[in-house]
Design a protein around this motif. Sequence first.
Motif, mmCIF file in Angstrom:
data_model
loop_
_atom_site.group_PDB
_atom_site.id
_atom_site.type_symbol
_atom_site.label_atom_id
_atom_site.label_comp_id
_atom_site.label_asym_id
_atom_site.label_seq_id
_atom_site.Cartn_x
_atom_site.Cartn_y
_atom_site.Cartn_z
ATOM 1 N N LEU A 181 5.487 9.081 5.246
ATOM 2 C CA LEU A 181 4.317 8.480 5.908
ATOM 3 C C LEU A 181 3.026 8.871 5.202
ATOM 4 N N ILE A 182 2.930 10.147 4.825
ATOM 5 C CA ILE A 182 1.715 10.606 4.151
ATOM 6 C C ILE A 182 1.556 9.913 2.804
ATOM 7 N N ALA A 202 0.528 6.309 3.405
ATOM 8 C CA ALA A 202 -0.892 6.192 3.774
ATOM 9 C C ALA A 202 -1.761 6.416 2.552
ATOM 10 N N GLY A 203 -1.386 7.397 1.752
ATOM 11 C CA GLY A 203 -2.134 7.689 0.533
ATOM 12 C C GLY A 203 -2.164 6.505 -0.401
ATOM 13 N N SER A 204 -1.010 5.850 -0.552
ATOM 14 C CA SER A 204 -0.914 4.702 -1.460
ATOM 15 C C SER A 204 -1.816 3.566 -0.995
ATOM 16 N N PHE A 257 -4.450 3.720 0.873
ATOM 17 C CA PHE A 257 -5.862 4.022 0.714
ATOM 18 C C PHE A 257 -6.269 4.090 -0.758
ATOM 19 N N TRP A 258 -5.319 4.459 -1.617
ATOM 20 C CA TRP A 258 -5.584 4.418 -3.061
ATOM 21 C C TRP A 258 -5.945 2.996 -3.453
ATOM 22 N N TRP A 259 -5.128 2.086 -2.968
ATOM 23 C CA TRP A 259 -5.355 0.672 -3.269
ATOM 24 C C TRP A 259 -6.672 0.196 -2.659
ATOM 25 N N GLY A 312 -9.215 2.007 -1.834
ATOM 26 C CA GLY A 312 -10.321 2.659 -2.520
ATOM 27 C C GLY A 312 -10.691 1.912 -3.780
ATOM 28 N N GLY A 313 -9.666 1.437 -4.469
ATOM 29 C CA GLY A 313 -9.900 0.664 -5.671
ATOM 30 C C GLY A 313 -10.666 -0.598 -5.362
#
Lengths: 223, 504
Positions: free
Chosen positions: A11-12, A15-17, A19-21, A23-24
Amino acid sequence: MKKSTLVVLVLIVLAGSVFWWMGGLRGERKNGLAPRVQPEVQREIAEPKSSSITRVEEAAPPRIATSVIPGAIVTSEGQAPIAKAEAKGQAAVDGATGAVGATPAPVPAMPPAQMPPSTVPPNELDAARTEAEAVALNIRQYRLRFGGNPVGTNADIVKELDGGNPKTARYLPSELKRLNEQGELIDSWGTPYFFHQLSAEEMETRSAGPDKSMWTSDDVVSK
Amino acid sequence: MKPISSPNILTRRSFLSRAAYTGVAASAAAHTIRDLRLINTAMAAQGPVTGYKALVCLFMAGGNDANNMLIPTDTSTFEKYTAIRGNMAMPLSSLLRLKTGTSGGAPDYMDSDGHTLALNPGMTKVQQLFAEKKVAIVKNVGTLVRPTTRAQYLANSKFYRPPQLFSHSDQVTQWQTSVPDQPPVTGWGGRVADVINSVANPSGNISMSVSLNGANTFQIGNVVSQYHVSTTGAVTLSGNLMTGTGARARVMRDILGLSHPNLQRTAYSQVVERAIQTGELLNTNVQATAMATDTPPGTWVWNTPFPTTTLGSQMKMIARLIQARGPSGFNMNRQIFYCQIGGFDTHAGQVQFTPTFDSTLGTQRNLLSDVSECMFAFQRAMEQLNTVTAANPIPLPLNSVTTFTASDFARTFISNSQGTDHAWGSHHFVMGGAVNGGETFGSMPTFALSGPDDTASNGGWIPTTAVDQHAATLAKWFGVDSSEMANIFPNLSRFSSSDLGFML
């Protein structure tokens, strides 16, 4: 590894992935770019234009618009410019120089119940209103700087405004700094102001007015 | 050098930006999962609860001047009271002395510090309840970050002073969250409900948290949502389509029951349907007491009439909701209620100035009189529900419902000539059959300006009992497991005691 721990990790990472996307995407939009950059933008990435943001010198102290409200803002040190005036009538601040502009603060109309006795000269009341407004304005500036109103009794608040804060910034100019023996800020009739603490963002500055009795119809109130 | 122009290449700025987003997201996800785990752990750790219990928060908004609500009457202390309070002081002859019993000759109550005590002249009914040992008083309680003395407060006020002390909205929030030094997220009532609801009310038909005064911080939880009820019942969706059993209402229900490919539409249908059902259920279940005219004739009569004030109406509805708590009604074993009365911000008009000056009359006396009458009617209503009748088949045990008062803060001991200003530590009532009544807990402040309990020189008393301790004592009685106390009251361990002893 326990199954639940694995699920948490997945899950972490998920979520990180995401938000990475995101953020881009956001970064692209922030730079005025469409997602997945265009050729002209590619050049911009390679040769970025000089930033349009003017760097503000932290040490530049704000200038005071004393012609409008005497003693509206005084700090002993450089104060970062305030991007937005909190309320109408607040002194505007020039973003580049940190100077305080001359947007006049309108004197609030008094409700009929607060009309002063006819024996008091109108200019005396006007001066009291202007002074109360200036005190309120300085408290507002303190609030913008420190994220909340100063707290405590009149004397506590005076101490806080007069350099007794973490930045030793002064929000009580000499023309306003009329104190009694207890270190309380007093109005032009000699009565200590009352600071009605409504919330972290809202504080009433109340002068007892010419009758020197608080909470009567001739009180001068400013927020 | 030729600039890099690949659309897939990452600049340093872009990389840092994305990394920041990712970090924030991962951190947020981790925190959310941790919080959910904590809640789950808490739920699992919470032991079984038995019987019915309800907590009622009566909030006196504006900051009640507790200095004129509970007055020491022993000679030396009363002399200080009179000397310092000035025109706010009430004459001794007007005060309602606290007694150790209900008989006429019962001696005066004396606290552990040797003070005899009296109530504001408007609080005859609370005086009676104290004598009946159904009311206890907690003295000088307030929001505390940590135990604080005057010396500590003056030397390092930022460390010891709750943020925005003396500000109305912040102190209301801090009283209701019981976590003054952290940003408000949930109320302590909401956190108690989060922990206990699934265990106590597995088949409950309404929310465990019911407010009679709209949204409040006290009942905000992570899991349990507060349900707002008006003084006449549930605020339902109106119109023929939304209520009743007519053909159009049935068709509307059928439409709401349809399955939709769109998840948002399905969720909306479910929310509307649930709102209709809950509203109807609530209104149906309070129907037995709907005709509660307080005087005959009526299908339900409260033996002691509730005042027709806003607070009286709120407390009457709480009584009606409690009456409908059983399996055929809401099927609840634990409930938390919230009601409120405003107007205590008595900077002016606290006592009567016109047509003649009288410190025993005025705004505060009127408000306290209302509070007293409402508390009395409510307590008598709870006792009435203890008796089995056709309309009340399940008796409510006498020790089931506890009501406690709260307020923003107390007010300055000195007068501002028209009233009093914002201060800190206050006195509060706890009422009910489970209360160690007829007693006072905590200690009275020393009546001395710039004295050991004064924040400054105006009689703003530094609390000697924390809201955390007060709330934890209530939560323990309510059935919260001791292992959960630290989750619900994170600052509790900073104080010497987690049980003040006012609950039996």
